[in-house]
Design a protein around this motif. Sequence first.
Motif, PDB file in Angstrom:
ATOM      1  N   LEU A   5      36.822  45.953  40.795  1.00  0.00           N
ATOM      2  CA  LEU A   5      36.834  46.954  41.883  1.00  0.00           C
ATOM      3  C   LEU A   5      36.895  46.061  43.185  1.00  0.00           C
ATOM      4  CD1 LEU A   5      34.177  49.787  40.714  1.00  0.00           C
ATOM      5  CD2 LEU A   5      36.605  49.823  40.850  1.00  0.00           C
ATOM      6  N   PHE A   6      36.159  45.098  43.184  1.00  0.00           N
ATOM      7  CA  PHE A   6      35.922  44.124  44.465  1.00  0.00           C
ATOM      8  C   PHE A   6      37.447  43.420  44.586  1.00  0.00           C
ATOM      9  CE2 PHE A   6      31.374  44.982  43.290  1.00  0.00           C
ATOM     10  CZ  PHE A   6      31.032  45.425  44.693  1.00  0.00           C
ATOM     11  N   ALA A   7      37.688  42.812  43.481  1.00  0.00           N
ATOM     12  CA  ALA A   7      38.878  42.185  43.577  1.00  0.00           C
ATOM     13  C   ALA A   7      40.283  43.004  43.875  1.00  0.00           C
ATOM     14  CB  ALA A   7      39.391  41.648  42.222  1.00  0.00           C
ATOM     15  N   THR A   8      40.316  44.158  43.417  1.00  0.00           N
ATOM     16  CA  THR A   8      41.227  45.193  43.785  1.00  0.00           C
ATOM     17  C   THR A   8      41.055  45.553  45.324  1.00  0.00           C
ATOM     18  OG1 THR A   8      41.450  46.065  41.686  1.00  0.00           O
ATOM     19  CG2 THR A   8      42.419  47.398  43.384  1.00  0.00           C
ATOM     20  N   ALA A  62      48.016  46.976  45.023  1.00  0.00           N
ATOM     21  CA  ALA A  62      46.509  46.741  44.517  1.00  0.00           C
ATOM     22  C   ALA A  62      46.289  47.577  43.211  1.00  0.00           C
ATOM     23  CB  ALA A  62      45.305  47.402  45.528  1.00  0.00           C
ATOM     24  N   THR A  63      46.981  48.640  43.109  1.00  0.00           N
ATOM     25  CA  THR A  63      46.740  49.416  41.881  1.00  0.00           C
ATOM     26  C   THR A  63      47.281  48.524  40.782  1.00  0.00           C
ATOM     27  OG1 THR A  63      46.782  51.352  43.002  1.00  0.00           O
ATOM     28  CG2 THR A  63      47.280  51.442  40.597  1.00  0.00           C
ATOM     29  N   ALA A  68      47.280  44.981  36.058  1.00  0.00           N
ATOM     30  CA  ALA A  68      47.853  43.874  35.274  1.00  0.00           C
ATOM     31  C   ALA A  68      46.523  42.948  34.676  1.00  0.00           C
ATOM     32  CB  ALA A  68      48.493  43.079  36.104  1.00  0.00           C
ATOM     33  N   VAL A  69      45.653  43.029  35.618  1.00  0.00           N
ATOM     34  CA  VAL A  69      44.350  42.515  35.334  1.00  0.00           C
ATOM     35  C   VAL A  69      43.802  42.708  34.201  1.00  0.00           C
ATOM     36  CG1 VAL A  69      42.088  41.515  36.202  1.00  0.00           C
ATOM     37  CG2 VAL A  69      44.147  41.226  37.511  1.00  0.00           C
ATOM     38  N   VAL A 196      39.448  52.967  40.705  1.00  0.00           N
ATOM     39  CA  VAL A 196      40.109  51.681  41.133  1.00  0.00           C
ATOM     40  C   VAL A 196      41.151  52.143  42.331  1.00  0.00           C
ATOM     41  CG1 VAL A 196      42.015  49.985  40.644  1.00  0.00           C
ATOM     42  CG2 VAL A 196      40.089  50.188  38.979  1.00  0.00           C
ATOM     43  N   ILE A 197      41.891  53.420  42.164  1.00  0.00           N
ATOM     44  CA  ILE A 197      42.687  53.851  43.155  1.00  0.00           C
ATOM     45  C   ILE A 197      42.035  54.168  44.380  1.00  0.00           C
ATOM     46  CG2 ILE A 197      44.389  55.947  43.759  1.00  0.00           C
ATOM     47  CD1 ILE A 197      45.233  55.477  40.747  1.00  0.00           C
ATOM     48  N   CYS A 198      40.761  54.877  44.245  1.00  0.00           N
ATOM     49  CA  CYS A 198      40.064  55.222  45.445  1.00  0.00           C
ATOM     50  C   CYS A 198      39.644  53.992  46.322  1.00  0.00           C
ATOM     51  CB  CYS A 198      38.571  55.867  44.862  1.00  0.00           C
ATOM     52  SG  CYS A 198      38.790  57.515  44.445  1.00  0.00           S
ATOM     53  N   PHE A 199      39.222  52.857  45.683  1.00  0.00           N
ATOM     54  CA  PHE A 199      38.841  51.443  46.225  1.00  0.00           C
ATOM     55  C   PHE A 199      40.010  51.060  46.886  1.00  0.00           C
ATOM     56  CE2 PHE A 199      34.705  52.062  44.142  1.00  0.00           C
ATOM     57  CZ  PHE A 199      33.902  51.784  44.963  1.00  0.00           C
ATOM     58  N   SER A 200      41.186  51.203  46.034  1.00  0.00           N
ATOM     59  CA  SER A 200      42.272  50.553  46.599  1.00  0.00           C
ATOM     60  C   SER A 200      42.989  51.076  48.120  1.00  0.00           C
ATOM     61  CB  SER A 200      43.526  50.565  45.694  1.00  0.00           C
ATOM     62  OG  SER A 200      43.221  49.685  44.404  1.00  0.00           O
TER      63      SER A 200
END
Length: 517
Positions: A5-8, A62-63, A68-69, A196-200
């Motif tokens: 999440l932090f990386a995204t 970012a998504t 991919a990761v 993930v999308i929210c944080f992106s």
Amino acid sequence: MYWLLFATLSVSVAAALVLVPSVRMFACRIGMVDKPDLQRKLQTKPIALGGGVAVFASLLIATLFALAVDHMFLGGTLHGFHRKWVLLFLAAGSILAVGLIDDRFALRGRQKLVLQLLIVAVVAGSGTMIREISLLGFELPLGPLALPITLLWFLVAINALNLIDGADGMATTVGCIICTGLGILSCRSGISLNGVICFSLAGSLLGFLIFNKPPASIYLGDAGSMMIGFFVAVLAMWSSVKESTVLASAPVAILAIPLFDSSAAIMRRWLTGRSIYATDRAHLHHLLQAKFGSHGMLIVVAGLCMVTTSLAVLSTFFELPWLAAIGVCFVLGMLVLTRSFGYAEFRLVASRLLGAYRSFSTSRLECDKRKLERQHTLQGSGQWETVWEPLVEFAKTHDLASIKIDLNMAWLHEAYHASWQSVRLPEKVNQLSLTVPLFTNQTKDGSEMAIGRLQIIAPANSPDTYREVSHFIERLEELGPQIDHVISQIETGQQTKWSGFTWSRRHESQRVETINH
């Protein structure tokens, strides 16, 4: 695994920082800019639009990075980019396109609403539906009302974020906090693609805020604010305990500030007889900006959003739905009680309810004699009673049934509404109704401008009604100079206030310089 999440978030911020300058330069080159008009758009120079394109592209980058990761290192725990996610981004891209067309060619409000409805209908038809309402532990199945309630939710969220986007950094700040809160709700039982999308999206808005904070060099535009509202509407549904229950305490509490602003705007326009598509400078951000300044407004709004979002998240984690309601009531109550926002709308509603009670409790014999009068300074401090009181005397003298005035001067931050009428109006077939626009030339560039309207209703029982209308037209010739006089007083007061502020700052600067020497 939460490191993803932090990386995204970091990737989305970095992508926005890279993309926004390019989008800004391209928007200026093709002429997609927001130009000042000396009425409602009071910036000093044209500002680039199209910031929503950079936000959308940053979110997508970012998504895809997170997917991919996850595929290479985490074994596909996010379960890939399935059909519903593809539809989500396609629909968001369509909303973005509608907004870009509006930014470039200025669509009518109803045209934009129809296009929004067509797009969200496709999303609702794919299965994203609100099938029950859950508030404070009580659940209510919607049954056949599921589809209309779902469509209403989408339209409300889209336009709430759009309406609140009227000051530098406003929608960006609110959207960032809302998306962060929804991201936390989505990941309360483990990381998910929804989270993930929210944080992106939160990261994309955070990166965009660098260029959008006061003084902004680029705006989200309708394209960006509508697109964010659409994402928030869908992600709020998918962040709920049940995807079919969006109208639950936590998601609604997180969206409390934009929902309150848009509801107040609709209520204000409806109760004053204006079109709901009409524009004004009485939104939350306008009033807070006048009170605290541009940067202070953002700090106050961010603080309010963080209170409602934090309590909403805590209410979910500790299974205390009333905690979210307390947060909303506290924040909205503070805004109204301090008269920062919502007080004028509260008075309008209270006055209308009181008028309805008095009308209901008045005997039949008194209906034609009893009059109801209401005056509301919706914004500003102009002495509009000097204009209104002679009109009331005119109405009494000429036996009118009703007289109403509504004034809106966005560039002065002034709005006034007043009415005087009989408890029982004449029947439609026996009344003369006349509405005339009101003008002033006391604008910054000296041009004539419509600033409101005056409406009368007179009993049409005889040809004498024509004589009353002629008297009314003669009265209008006196009304214009009276309005211009009040506007001149307001402008003089504002200039005096600004000059005093400038002198104080200059004097303080000289005093500090003397001390330093």
